[in-house]
Design an enzyme around this catalytic site. Structure first.
Site, PDB file in Angstrom:
ATOM      1  N   SER A  12       0.859  -1.193   0.000  1.00  0.00           N
ATOM      2  CA  SER A  12       0.000   0.000   0.000  1.00  0.00           C
ATOM      3  C   SER A  12       0.889   1.235   0.000  1.00  0.00           C
ATOM      4  O   SER A  12       1.689   1.429   0.930  1.00  0.00           O
ATOM      5  CB  SER A  12      -0.892   0.023   1.237  1.00  0.00           C
ATOM      6  OG  SER A  12      -1.410   1.337   1.397  1.00  0.00           O
ATOM      7  N   HIS A  37      -1.251  -1.380  -4.299  1.00  0.00           N
ATOM      8  CA  HIS A  37      -2.520  -1.090  -3.630  1.00  0.00           C
ATOM      9  C   HIS A  37      -2.609   0.412  -3.336  1.00  0.00           C
ATOM     10  O   HIS A  37      -1.703   0.998  -2.737  1.00  0.00           O
ATOM     11  CB  HIS A  37      -2.585  -1.890  -2.332  1.00  0.00           C
ATOM     12  CG  HIS A  37      -3.880  -1.801  -1.589  1.00  0.00           C
ATOM     13  ND1 HIS A  37      -4.979  -2.570  -1.897  1.00  0.00           N
ATOM     14  CD2 HIS A  37      -4.248  -1.046  -0.518  1.00  0.00           C
ATOM     15  CE1 HIS A  37      -5.965  -2.296  -1.058  1.00  0.00           C
ATOM     16  NE2 HIS A  37      -5.548  -1.366  -0.212  1.00  0.00           N
ATOM     17  N   HIS A  70      -8.513   0.778  -3.761  1.00  0.00           N
ATOM     18  CA  HIS A  70      -9.414   0.496  -2.635  1.00  0.00           C
ATOM     19  C   HIS A  70     -10.127   1.791  -2.257  1.00  0.00           C
ATOM     20  O   HIS A  70      -9.524   2.694  -1.689  1.00  0.00           O
ATOM     21  CB  HIS A  70      -8.552  -0.040  -1.474  1.00  0.00           C
ATOM     22  CG  HIS A  70      -9.296  -0.297  -0.207  1.00  0.00           C
ATOM     23  ND1 HIS A  70      -8.657  -0.522   0.991  1.00  0.00           N
ATOM     24  CD2 HIS A  70     -10.633  -0.386   0.062  1.00  0.00           C
ATOM     25  CE1 HIS A  70      -9.554  -0.722   1.938  1.00  0.00           C
ATOM     26  NE2 HIS A  70     -10.756  -0.641   1.413  1.00  0.00           N
ATOM     27  N   MET A  72     -12.330   3.931  -0.077  1.00  0.00           N
ATOM     28  CA  MET A  72     -12.957   4.100   1.244  1.00  0.00           C
ATOM     29  C   MET A  72     -13.696   5.433   1.179  1.00  0.00           C
ATOM     30  O   MET A  72     -13.304   6.428   1.820  1.00  0.00           O
ATOM     31  CB  MET A  72     -11.869   4.077   2.329  1.00  0.00           C
ATOM     32  CG  MET A  72     -11.345   2.663   2.569  1.00  0.00           C
ATOM     33  SD  MET A  72      -9.742   2.631   3.372  1.00  0.00           S
ATOM     34  CE  MET A  72      -8.696   2.841   1.943  1.00  0.00           C
TER      35      MET A  72
HETATM   36  C1  DX5 Z   1      -6.256   1.055   5.843  1.00  0.00           C
HETATM   37  C2  DX5 Z   1      -5.789   0.812   4.422  1.00  0.00           C
HETATM   38  C3  DX5 Z   1      -4.660  -0.154   4.329  1.00  0.00           C
HETATM   39  C4  DX5 Z   1      -3.424   0.287   5.038  1.00  0.00           C
HETATM   40  C5  DX5 Z   1      -2.573  -0.887   5.330  1.00  0.00           C
HETATM   41  O1  DX5 Z   1      -7.342   1.880   5.841  1.00  0.00           O
HETATM   42  O2  DX5 Z   1      -6.852   0.305   3.643  1.00  0.00           O
HETATM   43  O3  DX5 Z   1      -4.384  -0.503   2.977  1.00  0.00           O
HETATM   44  O4  DX5 Z   1      -2.689   1.229   4.334  1.00  0.00           O
HETATM   45  O5  DX5 Z   1      -1.487  -0.425   6.076  1.00  0.00           O
HETATM   46  P1  DX5 Z   1      -0.718  -1.349   7.110  1.00  0.00           P
HETATM   47  O6  DX5 Z   1      -0.168  -2.502   6.341  1.00  0.00           O
HETATM   48  O7  DX5 Z   1       0.336  -0.419   7.624  1.00  0.00           O
HETATM   49  O8  DX5 Z   1      -1.707  -1.783   8.156  1.00  0.00           O
HETATM   50 ZN    ZN Z   2      -6.450  -0.617   1.571  1.00  0.00          ZN
END
Ligand code: DX5
Ligand code: ZN
Length: 229
Positions: A12, A37, A70, A72
């Site tokens: 990510s 991601h 992704h 949100m």
């Molecule tokens: C959270 C995001 C994740 C996040 C993961 O809202 O959707 O993709 O960046 O980060 P880590 O691996 O640091 O938990």
């Molecule tokens: Zn994510």
């Protein structure tokens, strides 16, 4: 994009250097990332703000693998065409983002992308029972979405239920949040194949020391495959 259930590591870029996305994406791909991601947050569905479609479109030329976006955000539907135009390969919407996730998944596929559906930690596997033929990926959140670097929430029983519900359908199970070499084996063993990792990939490295990203990616992959590097 062909389908298989081998382990895929999807860093990510929420944990990348925000002043240097092009080089960061090139570095993680050169170091073994399978997908990239991209976390899109709207300050409404989640308490944080990140990338709009113009930013995602600017990332596109740097992504040679799979651009996994992704969302949100709520609502989703007014922005589907903009993220298609930005070049998303996979576009994932949250089941909690509105009353019409069925329509949203149809619209994502109609716009030419793979359709993903994400589940917050408090949402049961059954929420996607009637969506299995409309989706290409189910994203199981193992943190409450909004921020990187949070503590992993154990969702292995939900992953197992989803794996059994999916059966032979070509649907990926993606895990997002708190994935590292300790938690990766738990989710892989339960049936996940796409592992998103932000802090665990970028930690300790930079575009000047990309080999650290490579080591971090290899450690997660090896742990998920049951073999330490
Ligand atoms: C959270 C995001 C994740 C996040 C993961 O809202 O959707 O993709 O960046 O980060 P880590 O691996 O640091 O938990
Ligand atoms: Zn994510």
């Amino acid at each position: 994009m062909s389908f298989d259930r081998s382990i895929k590591i999807a860093p990510s870029i929420l944990s990348a250097d925000f002043a240097n996305f092009g080089q960061e994406i090139q570095a993680i791909e050169a170091q073994g990332a399978d997908w990239v991601h991209i976390d899109v947050m709207d300050g409404h569905f989640v308490p944080n703000l990140t990338f709009g479609p113009m930013a995602v479109k600017a990332f596109r030329p740097h992504v040679k693998t799979v651009m996994d976006v992704h969302l949100m955000i709520a609502p989703v539907d007014p922005y589907i065409d903009a993220y298609a135009d930005a070049g998303a390969d996979v576009l994932t919407a949250h089941v909690e983002a509105g009353p019409h996730i069925h329509r949203t998944l149809q619209a994502i596929r109609a716009a030419g992308m793979k359709a993903g559906v994400a589940l917050n930690p408090g949402t049961p596997a059954e929420a996607v029972a009637h969506l299995l033929d409309l989706t290409d990926l189910i994203c199981v959140m193992t943190v409450n979405p909004g921020f990187g670097g949070q503590k992993f929430i154990d969702m292995t029983s939900k992953i197992r239920s989803l794996r059994s519900m999916i059966g032979d359908r070509p649907v990926h199970i993606e895990i997002d949040g708190g994935v590292d070499p300790k938690t990766a084996p738990l989710v892989a063993e339960a049936g996940a194949d796409v592992l998103v990792a932000g802090s665990a990939v970028f930690k300790g490295g930079s575009v000047d020391t990309p080999e650290v990203y490579g080591e971090n990616i290899r450690n997660i992959r090896a742990a998920a495959s049951g073999v330490w590097a």
